[in-house]
Motif scaffolding. Structure first.
Motif, PDB file in Angstrom:
ATOM      1  N   SER A   1     -28.755 -17.311  81.751  1.00  0.00           N
ATOM      2  CA  SER A   1     -29.991 -17.585  81.013  1.00  0.00           C
ATOM      3  C   SER A   1     -29.745 -17.408  79.519  1.00  0.00           C
ATOM      4  N   PRO A   2     -30.476 -18.166  78.692  1.00  0.00           N
ATOM      5  CA  PRO A   2     -30.265 -18.058  77.246  1.00  0.00           C
ATOM      6  C   PRO A   2     -30.962 -16.853  76.631  1.00  0.00           C
ATOM      7  N   VAL A   3     -30.274 -16.200  75.712  1.00  0.00           N
ATOM      8  CA  VAL A   3     -30.876 -15.126  74.934  1.00  0.00           C
ATOM      9  C   VAL A   3     -31.567 -15.753  73.731  1.00  0.00           C
ATOM     10  N   GLY A   4     -32.766 -15.322  73.428  1.00  0.00           N
ATOM     11  CA  GLY A   4     -33.419 -15.855  72.244  1.00  0.00           C
ATOM     12  C   GLY A   4     -34.926 -15.718  72.290  1.00  0.00           C
ATOM     13  N   VAL A   5     -35.565 -16.304  71.280  1.00  0.00           N
ATOM     14  CA  VAL A   5     -37.015 -16.390  71.178  1.00  0.00           C
ATOM     15  C   VAL A   5     -37.382 -17.863  71.251  1.00  0.00           C
ATOM     16  N   PHE A   6     -38.212 -18.228  72.216  1.00  0.00           N
ATOM     17  CA  PHE A   6     -38.553 -19.628  72.443  1.00  0.00           C
ATOM     18  C   PHE A   6     -40.068 -19.770  72.596  1.00  0.00           C
ATOM     19  N   THR A   7     -40.598 -20.837  72.066  1.00  0.00           N
ATOM     20  CA  THR A   7     -42.027 -21.098  72.221  1.00  0.00           C
ATOM     21  C   THR A   7     -42.340 -21.529  73.648  1.00  0.00           C
ATOM     22  N   LEU A   8     -43.616 -21.407  74.020  1.00  0.00           N
ATOM     23  CA  LEU A   8     -44.128 -21.838  75.318  1.00  0.00           C
ATOM     24  C   LEU A   8     -45.286 -22.788  75.046  1.00  0.00           C
ATOM     25  N   THR A   9     -45.156 -24.030  75.510  1.00  0.00           N
ATOM     26  CA  THR A   9     -46.161 -25.035  75.144  1.00  0.00           C
ATOM     27  C   THR A   9     -46.660 -25.886  76.303  1.00  0.00           C
ATOM     28  N   ASP A  10     -45.916 -25.944  77.419  1.00  0.00           N
ATOM     29  CA  ASP A  10     -46.253 -26.887  78.491  1.00  0.00           C
ATOM     30  C   ASP A  10     -46.034 -26.261  79.855  1.00  0.00           C
ATOM     31  N   ALA A  11     -46.829 -26.683  80.823  1.00  0.00           N
ATOM     32  CA  ALA A  11     -46.752 -26.133  82.171  1.00  0.00           C
ATOM     33  C   ALA A  11     -46.952 -27.238  83.192  1.00  0.00           C
ATOM     34  N   GLY A  12     -46.798 -26.867  84.460  1.00  0.00           N
ATOM     35  CA  GLY A  12     -46.998 -27.840  85.531  1.00  0.00           C
ATOM     36  C   GLY A  12     -46.573 -27.262  86.866  1.00  0.00           C
ATOM     37  N   GLY A  13     -46.382 -28.139  87.820  1.00  0.00           N
ATOM     38  CA  GLY A  13     -45.952 -27.703  89.130  1.00  0.00           C
ATOM     39  C   GLY A  13     -46.372 -28.657  90.223  1.00  0.00           C
ATOM     40  N   VAL A  14     -45.929 -28.339  91.428  1.00  0.00           N
ATOM     41  CA  VAL A  14     -46.279 -29.135  92.598  1.00  0.00           C
ATOM     42  C   VAL A  14     -47.753 -28.927  92.948  1.00  0.00           C
ATOM     43  N   LEU A  15     -48.239 -27.703  92.755  1.00  0.00           N
ATOM     44  CA  LEU A  15     -49.618 -27.381  93.102  1.00  0.00           C
ATOM     45  C   LEU A  15     -50.580 -27.767  91.991  1.00  0.00           C
ATOM     46  N   ALA A  16     -51.847 -27.862  92.358  1.00  0.00           N
ATOM     47  CA  ALA A  16     -52.889 -28.203  91.387  1.00  0.00           C
ATOM     48  C   ALA A  16     -53.027 -27.110  90.337  1.00  0.00           C
ATOM     49  N   ASP A  17     -53.496 -27.491  89.189  1.00  0.00           N
ATOM     50  CA  ASP A  17     -53.708 -26.584  88.073  1.00  0.00           C
ATOM     51  C   ASP A  17     -54.562 -25.388  88.510  1.00  0.00           C
ATOM     52  N   PRO A  18     -54.055 -24.152  88.370  1.00  0.00           N
ATOM     53  CA  PRO A  18     -54.828 -22.973  88.775  1.00  0.00           C
ATOM     54  C   PRO A  18     -55.780 -22.469  87.700  1.00  0.00           C
TER      55      PRO A  18
ATOM     56  N   TYR B   1     -45.428 -23.543  90.665  1.00  0.00           N
ATOM     57  CA  TYR B   1     -45.971 -23.315  89.325  1.00  0.00           C
ATOM     58  C   TYR B   1     -44.803 -23.154  88.355  1.00  0.00           C
ATOM     59  N   VAL B   2     -44.916 -23.783  87.204  1.00  0.00           N
ATOM     60  CA  VAL B   2     -43.833 -23.792  86.230  1.00  0.00           C
ATOM     61  C   VAL B   2     -44.406 -23.690  84.818  1.00  0.00           C
ATOM     62  N   ILE B   3     -43.756 -22.896  83.975  1.00  0.00           N
ATOM     63  CA  ILE B   3     -44.024 -22.894  82.534  1.00  0.00           C
ATOM     64  C   ILE B   3     -42.703 -23.208  81.848  1.00  0.00           C
ATOM     65  N   ALA B   4     -42.662 -24.283  81.096  1.00  0.00           N
ATOM     66  CA  ALA B   4     -41.426 -24.682  80.429  1.00  0.00           C
ATOM     67  C   ALA B   4     -41.123 -23.734  79.274  1.00  0.00           C
ATOM     68  N   ILE B   5     -39.877 -23.300  79.182  1.00  0.00           N
ATOM     69  CA  ILE B   5     -39.388 -22.543  78.040  1.00  0.00           C
ATOM     70  C   ILE B   5     -38.771 -23.552  77.080  1.00  0.00           C
ATOM     71  N   ASP B   6     -39.187 -23.523  75.835  1.00  0.00           N
ATOM     72  CA  ASP B   6     -38.777 -24.566  74.886  1.00  0.00           C
ATOM     73  C   ASP B   6     -37.359 -24.349  74.370  1.00  0.00           C
ATOM     74  N   TYR B   7     -36.426 -24.367  75.307  1.00  0.00           N
ATOM     75  CA  TYR B   7     -34.999 -24.371  74.999  1.00  0.00           C
ATOM     76  C   TYR B   7     -34.485 -25.790  75.216  1.00  0.00           C
ATOM     77  N   ASN B   8     -34.005 -26.426  74.169  1.00  0.00           N
ATOM     78  CA  ASN B   8     -33.414 -27.759  74.250  1.00  0.00           C
ATOM     79  C   ASN B   8     -34.303 -28.733  75.019  1.00  0.00           C
TER      80      ASN B   8
ATOM     81  N   PRO C   1     -48.062 -18.441  71.989  1.00  0.00           N
ATOM     82  CA  PRO C   1     -47.203 -17.595  72.823  1.00  0.00           C
ATOM     83  C   PRO C   1     -45.726 -17.958  72.721  1.00  0.00           C
ATOM     84  N   VAL C   2     -44.882 -16.930  72.829  1.00  0.00           N
ATOM     85  CA  VAL C   2     -43.437 -17.125  72.856  1.00  0.00           C
ATOM     86  C   VAL C   2     -42.849 -16.252  73.950  1.00  0.00           C
ATOM     87  N   VAL C   3     -41.622 -16.574  74.350  1.00  0.00           N
ATOM     88  CA  VAL C   3     -40.863 -15.716  75.249  1.00  0.00           C
ATOM     89  C   VAL C   3     -39.690 -15.153  74.459  1.00  0.00           C
ATOM     90  N   VAL C   4     -39.470 -13.838  74.598  1.00  0.00           N
ATOM     91  CA  VAL C   4     -38.311 -13.160  74.019  1.00  0.00           C
ATOM     92  C   VAL C   4     -37.477 -12.695  75.196  1.00  0.00           C
TER      93      VAL C   4
END
Length: 253
Positions: free
Chosen positions: A133-150, A178-185, A241-244
Motif C-alpha cells: 500500500s502507498p504511504v502518503g496523504v491522499f484526498t477522498l472524493t468518490d465512492a461506489g460499489g455493487v450495492l445501492a448507495d447507503p 462498498y468502495v471509497i476511492a483513494i486519490d492515488y494516481n 476529507p483525506v486519508v493519511v
C-alpha cells in the motif's frame, strides 16, 4: 447519476477488466490486487479501539510526523488515518478523526476499526502489482460499489462492473460491495473503477477503501462492512476529507 451526493448508476460491465488488474484478486490465496505507493504504518488495535489514545497535541493527528502532517490541507476537517502494524505487515487500524471546536483547531477521534492493507506491507515508491500500500496523504472524493448507495455524501456509483469475479475465493466476493476511492494516481470526479492513471500504468492505481475479507490486500485498505457504511455516511466533500496512511516509521517521519 448523482454528482453531489446523488447516485451514478453504471450497469455496464466494461470496466470489469480494469477491476481485475487493480484493487483485489483471489488468485494468490486471499489477497487483493490493489496498488499503493509506500511502506510502513502504525500499530493495530483490538476490538475497534484506537491504539493512539494518548495524543500529546490535539491540534495534530496522533503519531503522524511533520512530513505528512504538513500535507494535510488546512481546510480539511475529516482525516482517515491508517496506522499499519509494520513495514511488511498486512495488519492495520483505521481511525477517523474530525475537527472540533468553534475555531476548528483540535482533532478528536470519532471511530476506529481493525483493518488490513497490502499483503506485503507498505512502500513509498509503489509499483504496479507490488502488493504494497502507498504511504502518503491522499484526498477522498468518490465512492461506489455493487450495492445501492447507503446514504453516502460522496458522489456514489452503483455498478455491477465492480462485482468481484466468482472464480475468486468466496471470502472475496463482497470486497467491493462498498468502495471509497483513494486519490492515488487516479482522476478525481470519476467512478472508483475509472482506468485513468495520470502518472502512468507502472505507478499502479485503483487503491480503495473497501470491505475486508480477513487478510491482506494487494494495495487497498479494507475494513468491516459496518465501518465502510459509517465512513460513507460520515465523510463529506464539504469537509475536505483525506486519508493519511502508512507504516509507523513513515507516518512518524
Amino acid at each position: 447519476m448523482r454528482i453531489a451526493g446523488g447516485v451514478r448508476v453504471v450497469v455496464a460491465a466494461a470496466a470489469c477488466g480494469v477491476l481485475l488488474t487493480s484493487c483485489a484478486s483471489g488468485d494468490d490465496g486471499g489477497s487483493q490486487k490493489g496498488d499503493g505507493g509506500s511502506r510502513n504504518a502504525g500499530a493495530g488495535a483490538k476490538g475497534g479501539e484506537s491504539a493512539h489514545a494518548g495524543a500529546e497535541n490535539p491540534r495534530r493527528i496522533p503519531d503522524v510526523g511533520d512530513r505528512l502532517q504538513s500535507r494535510i490541507p488546512r481546510n480539511s476537517r475529516q482525516v482517515v488515518a491508517v496506522y499499519g502494524a509494520g513495514e511488511d505487515s498486512a495488519k492495520s487500524t483505521v481511525v477517523l478523526y474530525t475537527k472540533s471546536g468553534s475555531k476548528d483547531t483540535t482533532w478528536e477521534k470519532a471511530r476506529s476499526w481493525p483493518a488490513h492493507n497490502g499483503k506485503k506491507g507498505w512502500t513509498t515508491d509503489h509499483r504496479e502489482n507490488d502488493k504494497r500500500s502507498p504511504v502518503g496523504v491522499f484526498t477522498l472524493t468518490d465512492a461506489g460499489g455493487v450495492l445501492a448507495d447507503p446514504g453516502a455524501k460522496f458522489p456514489y456509483t452503483e455498478s455491477v462492473s465492480m462485482q468481484a469475479p466468482h472464480y475468486w475465493p468466496k471470502t472475496h466476493w463482497h470486497d467491493f460491495d462498498y468502495v471509497i476511492a483513494i486519490d492515488y494516481n487516479r482522476a478525481k470526479g470519476t467512478p472508483p473503477n475509472d482506468p485513468t492513471r495520470p502518472q502512468g500504468q507502472a505507478k499502479g492505481g485503483s487503491i480503495w477503501l473497501h470491505m475486508d475479507h480477513g487478510s491482506g490486500t494487494s494495495g487497498c485498505v479494507s475494513l468491516s462492512k459496518a465501518g465502510m457504511k459509517y465512513l460513507l455516511r460520515t465523510l463529506d466533500p464539504k469537509q475536505h476529507p483525506v486519508v493519511v496512511m502508512g507504516d509507523r516509521t513513515n507516518l512518524g517521519a
